[in-house]
Design a protein around this motif. Structure first.
Motif, PDB file in Angstrom:
ATOM      1  N   VAL A 487     -58.137  74.850 117.261  1.00  0.00           N
ATOM      2  CA  VAL A 487     -58.030  76.314 117.202  1.00  0.00           C
ATOM      3  C   VAL A 487     -57.198  76.723 115.890  1.00  0.00           C
ATOM      4  O   VAL A 487     -56.298  76.153 115.319  1.00  0.00           O
ATOM      5  N   GLU A 488     -58.063  77.651 115.264  1.00  0.00           N
ATOM      6  CA  GLU A 488     -57.421  78.457 113.956  1.00  0.00           C
ATOM      7  C   GLU A 488     -57.122  79.706 114.176  1.00  0.00           C
ATOM      8  O   GLU A 488     -58.173  80.456 114.698  1.00  0.00           O
ATOM      9  N   ILE A 489     -56.169  80.417 113.903  1.00  0.00           N
ATOM     10  CA  ILE A 489     -56.088  82.031 113.812  1.00  0.00           C
ATOM     11  C   ILE A 489     -55.547  82.382 112.458  1.00  0.00           C
ATOM     12  O   ILE A 489     -54.580  81.746 111.841  1.00  0.00           O
ATOM     13  N   GLU A 499     -52.650  77.031 113.928  1.00  0.00           N
ATOM     14  CA  GLU A 499     -53.849  75.863 113.733  1.00  0.00           C
ATOM     15  C   GLU A 499     -53.148  74.756 114.492  1.00  0.00           C
ATOM     16  O   GLU A 499     -52.070  74.333 114.656  1.00  0.00           O
ATOM     17  N   THR A 500     -54.271  74.228 115.494  1.00  0.00           N
ATOM     18  CA  THR A 500     -53.639  73.250 116.409  1.00  0.00           C
ATOM     19  C   THR A 500     -54.925  72.450 116.856  1.00  0.00           C
ATOM     20  O   THR A 500     -56.099  73.047 116.764  1.00  0.00           O
ATOM     21  N   SER A 501     -54.797  71.211 117.421  1.00  0.00           N
ATOM     22  CA  SER A 501     -56.099  70.550 118.176  1.00  0.00           C
ATOM     23  C   SER A 501     -55.431  70.203 119.587  1.00  0.00           C
ATOM     24  O   SER A 501     -54.173  70.043 119.781  1.00  0.00           O
ATOM     25  N   ASN A 502     -56.398  69.723 120.146  1.00  0.00           N
ATOM     26  CA  ASN A 502     -56.106  69.574 121.754  1.00  0.00           C
ATOM     27  C   ASN A 502     -55.365  70.786 122.598  1.00  0.00           C
ATOM     28  O   ASN A 502     -54.549  70.728 123.336  1.00  0.00           O
ATOM     29  N   TYR A 503     -55.841  71.944 122.191  1.00  0.00           N
ATOM     30  CA  TYR A 503     -55.274  73.103 122.850  1.00  0.00           C
ATOM     31  C   TYR A 503     -55.474  73.266 124.320  1.00  0.00           C
ATOM     32  O   TYR A 503     -56.456  72.964 124.804  1.00  0.00           O
ATOM     33  N   LEU A 535     -62.818  78.970 117.149  1.00  0.00           N
ATOM     34  CA  LEU A 535     -62.564  77.780 118.142  1.00  0.00           C
ATOM     35  C   LEU A 535     -63.895  76.614 117.978  1.00  0.00           C
ATOM     36  O   LEU A 535     -64.896  77.018 117.794  1.00  0.00           O
ATOM     37  N   LYS A 536     -63.323  75.356 117.705  1.00  0.00           N
ATOM     38  CA  LYS A 536     -64.326  74.296 117.798  1.00  0.00           C
ATOM     39  C   LYS A 536     -64.001  73.496 118.820  1.00  0.00           C
ATOM     40  O   LYS A 536     -62.867  73.170 119.100  1.00  0.00           O
ATOM     41  N   TYR A 537     -65.133  72.909 119.826  1.00  0.00           N
ATOM     42  CA  TYR A 537     -64.711  71.980 120.719  1.00  0.00           C
ATOM     43  C   TYR A 537     -66.072  71.196 121.137  1.00  0.00           C
ATOM     44  O   TYR A 537     -66.996  71.634 120.732  1.00  0.00           O
ATOM     45  N   GLU A 538     -65.917  70.077 121.642  1.00  0.00           N
ATOM     46  CA  GLU A 538     -66.728  69.068 121.881  1.00  0.00           C
ATOM     47  C   GLU A 538     -67.487  69.333 123.698  1.00  0.00           C
ATOM     48  O   GLU A 538     -66.596  68.932 124.418  1.00  0.00           O
ATOM     49  N   VAL A 544     -69.583  62.734 129.259  1.00  0.00           N
ATOM     50  CA  VAL A 544     -70.467  61.821 128.886  1.00  0.00           C
ATOM     51  C   VAL A 544     -71.811  62.212 128.411  1.00  0.00           C
ATOM     52  O   VAL A 544     -72.293  62.018 127.117  1.00  0.00           O
ATOM     53  N   ASN A 545     -72.167  62.971 129.352  1.00  0.00           N
ATOM     54  CA  ASN A 545     -73.648  63.346 129.089  1.00  0.00           C
ATOM     55  C   ASN A 545     -73.709  64.790 128.611  1.00  0.00           C
ATOM     56  O   ASN A 545     -72.891  65.620 128.937  1.00  0.00           O
ATOM     57  N   GLY A 546     -74.620  64.990 127.697  1.00  0.00           N
ATOM     58  CA  GLY A 546     -74.845  66.372 127.205  1.00  0.00           C
ATOM     59  C   GLY A 546     -74.014  66.756 126.081  1.00  0.00           C
ATOM     60  O   GLY A 546     -73.610  67.912 126.054  1.00  0.00           O
ATOM     61  N   LYS A 547     -73.470  65.693 125.238  1.00  0.00           N
ATOM     62  CA  LYS A 547     -72.268  66.441 124.570  1.00  0.00           C
ATOM     63  C   LYS A 547     -73.161  67.157 123.274  1.00  0.00           C
ATOM     64  O   LYS A 547     -74.098  66.932 122.516  1.00  0.00           O
ATOM     65  N   GLN A 548     -72.245  68.265 122.893  1.00  0.00           N
ATOM     66  CA  GLN A 548     -72.596  69.227 121.791  1.00  0.00           C
ATOM     67  C   GLN A 548     -71.339  69.681 121.024  1.00  0.00           C
ATOM     68  O   GLN A 548     -70.257  69.940 121.747  1.00  0.00           O
ATOM     69  N   ASN A 549     -71.237  69.820 119.922  1.00  0.00           N
ATOM     70  CA  ASN A 549     -70.326  70.428 118.959  1.00  0.00           C
ATOM     71  C   ASN A 549     -70.521  72.215 118.890  1.00  0.00           C
ATOM     72  O   ASN A 549     -71.331  72.632 118.596  1.00  0.00           O
TER      73      ASN A 549
END
Length: 561
Positions: A487-489, A499-503, A535-538, A544-549
């Motif tokens: 997450v970036e603001i 800025e952080t990851s694993n929000y 916001l960016k997330y996997e 496991v199934n259907g992973k998208q960025n």
């Protein structure tokens, strides 16, 4: 004046006499008189002989036994126990000195010779002898429990007990004697008299007598197991048993008798009475009676193999009923057949009850029942293409298809049930779709489809971090399902303020404060205004199934007052 010596106590007395003459004048004379007591006290009656009950001289009182000279008194010598009488010419009774001494001899009785000595004040004394007999009059006592009179069988005479005895003054001996009125060869009815005599050293004795009445009142006893009463079929009457007997005091003989109520030509229902009598030589006897009830209660027996119960499906063929015959142990038998149909809960469920009844000449009967259950227990079968399990986006849930099914014996009704089952986080869950096919007899089969769903993150783009627990955090609903995130603001000048990851909306979350840049002080509350987030997330259905960025961006409004 006159002087009487008998009226004064012994001693020396001086008398002065003055004599006045008519012509010659006065003259004096002095006389010395000595008075002595030489007379002994007179014992009119000595202490009377006494009989004292006791075992030793300790039993003597008034006064007690003394083998040396001992003091007593006039009062004790003359009391009601001793009854003595004494007097003295000069001394008063109370001034007399009374002593005694005892000597002992003998055992039964013990004889005490008591010598009394009575002296007056001048030492004159007289003696007399009293005899005291110590006698043991108490009988001995048996120590053990005394055997009571008894009535016993001739084979159960008790052994004579050994008795001992004690005595209050010494030892005691016990003698035993036994007499019997038994007559040899006669029936064993007689009397035994047992006598125990306990005697002490003085001849005192006590006697205990036990009378034992011996008799033979016991009946003989059968040796063998006694035949019990029985109820038997007409073709199974048992043979009479041979019984013998024993007796406690001799021999015994056994006689046998049998009586029957059987009537020729009648149905085989009758009674046999068998009697065994055992008698001993004294006339005691015992009787055993066996009653045998003979009857025909045995049902006929079917000859052929009996048809078993069946459970058939509605599509099976019901076979024709077989013909059965029967036999009987004492007569002939006839067979009657009957069939009954009972309808069930639906058209394909019913029951056939087939009954064969075999009856003999005495009315005994046996039945065989065959139950044929015809039923529809087969559930419907789904036909055609069935929907398979799969994954889907929450915004693109597939529509439930229409499925079909068939049944061998009736119609089919299909119902659909859909249930939501929450997953391991808020944006993941499952849709469980269940199709149930049910026939007319309520048999059913099911088919289940599971669709695994995942929802994208919903952004709440306004916050007011004033501590009222409402909108204090920049909330990304469902972010915990996708921990691989950033997450970036940015403020309106394009400066990155956070800025952080694993929000995670809780511990690692944006709460309206800067995380430090060149133009903004670290940990200062950001001013009210519009900001921009990225916001960016996997994304995946189940991790496991259907992973998208996925990337989302937009405006964020902060109210800091």
């Amino acid at each position: 004046s006159l002087f009487y010596p008998a009226q004064v106590s012994p001693g020396t007395y001086t008398f002065k006499y003055t004599i006045n003459g008519l012509c010659s004048g006065t003259d004096e004379a002095i006389i010395t008189l000595n008075i002595d007591d030489t007379i002994k006290p007179v014992i009119t009656t000595c202490a009377v002989p006494r009989d004292v009950v006791g075992c030793s001289t300790n039993a003597i009182t008034s006064p007690v036994y003394s083998d040396v000279v001992a003091n007593s008194s006039y009062a004790e010598f003359t009391n009601t126990t001793n009854q003595g009488d004494v007097s003295d010419n000069c001394s008063a009774n109370a001034d007399l000195t009374v002593t005694y001494i005892d000597t002992v001899s003998g055992t039964c009785p013990i004889v005490v010779t008591r010598i009394w000595t009575i002296a007056d004040e001048s030492g004159n004394s007289e003696t007399c002898t009293q005899t005291i007999k110590l006698t043991d009059t108490t009988d001995p006592t048996f120590v053990e429990a005394l055997p009571a009179d008894a009535t016993v069988e001739c084979d159960a005479i008790p052994t004579a007990v050994t008795l001992t005895a004690t005595d209050n003054c010494g030892t005691a001996t016990v003698t035993f004697n036994e007499t019997s009125t038994e007559v040899a060869g006669a029936c064993a009815n007689y009397t035994i008299t047992r006598t125990w005599t306990a005697t002490d050293l003085c001849g005192n004795d006590i006697v205990h007598t036990q009378t034992i009445t011996v008799q033979d009142t016991t009946d003989p006893t059968f040796v063998e197991a006694l035949p019990a009463d029985a109820t038997v079929e007409c073709d199974a009457v048992p043979t009479a048993a041979t019984l013998t007997a024993t007796d406690n005091c001799g021999t015994a003989t056994v006689t046998f008798n049998e009586i029957s109520t059987e009537v020729a030509g009648a149905c085989a229902n009758y009674t046999i009475t068998r009697t065994w009598t055992a008698t001993d030589h004294c006339g005691n006897d015992i009787v055993h009676t066996q009653t045998i009830t003979v009857q025909d209660t045995t049902d006929p027996t079917f000859v052929e193999a009996l048809p078993a119960d069946l459970v058939l499906e509605c599509t099976d063929v019901v076979s024709t009923a077989p013909v059965l015959t029967a036999i009987d142990n004492c007569s002939t038998a006839t067979v009657i057949y009957n069939e009954q149909r009972i309808n069930g809960s639906c058209a394909s469920n019913y029951q056939l009850i087939r009954t064969w009844t075999a009856t003999d000449a005495c009315g005994n009967e046996t039945s065989h029942i065959q139950i044929i259950d015809v039923q529809d227990t087969t559930p419907p079968v789904f036909t055609g293409e069935l929907p398979v399990d799969g994954f889907a986006d929450c915004d693109n849930i597939p529509v439930a298809p229409t499925v079909t099914a068939t049944d061998d014996c009736g119609n089919v009704t299909i119902t659909l049930d859909e249930q939501r089952v929450d997953g391991d986080c808020s944006n993941r869950y499952e849709l469980i779709r269940t199709w149930t096919a049910t026939d007319d007899c309520n048999n059913s089969s099911t088919y289940v489809q599971t669709i695994t769903l995942a929802c994208h993150i919903e952004v709440f783009n306004a916050l007011s971090p004033n501590g009222d627990y409402s909108n204090d955090v920049f909330t990304l609903e469902g972010i915990e399902c996708y921990p691989n995130n950033t997450v970036e603001i940015y403020n309106r000048w394009g400066v990155k303020v956070f800025e952080t990851s694993n929000y995670d909306n809780i511990n690692n979350a944006f709460k309206g404060y800067s995380d430090g840049r060149s133009t903004i002080s670290r940990n200062e509350k950001l001013p009210t205004g519009t900001y921009f987030y990225i916001l960016k997330y996997e994304y995946s259905y189940d991790g496991v199934n259907g992973k998208q960025n996925i990337e989302k961006a937009g405006y964020l409004y902060i109210q800091n007052n």
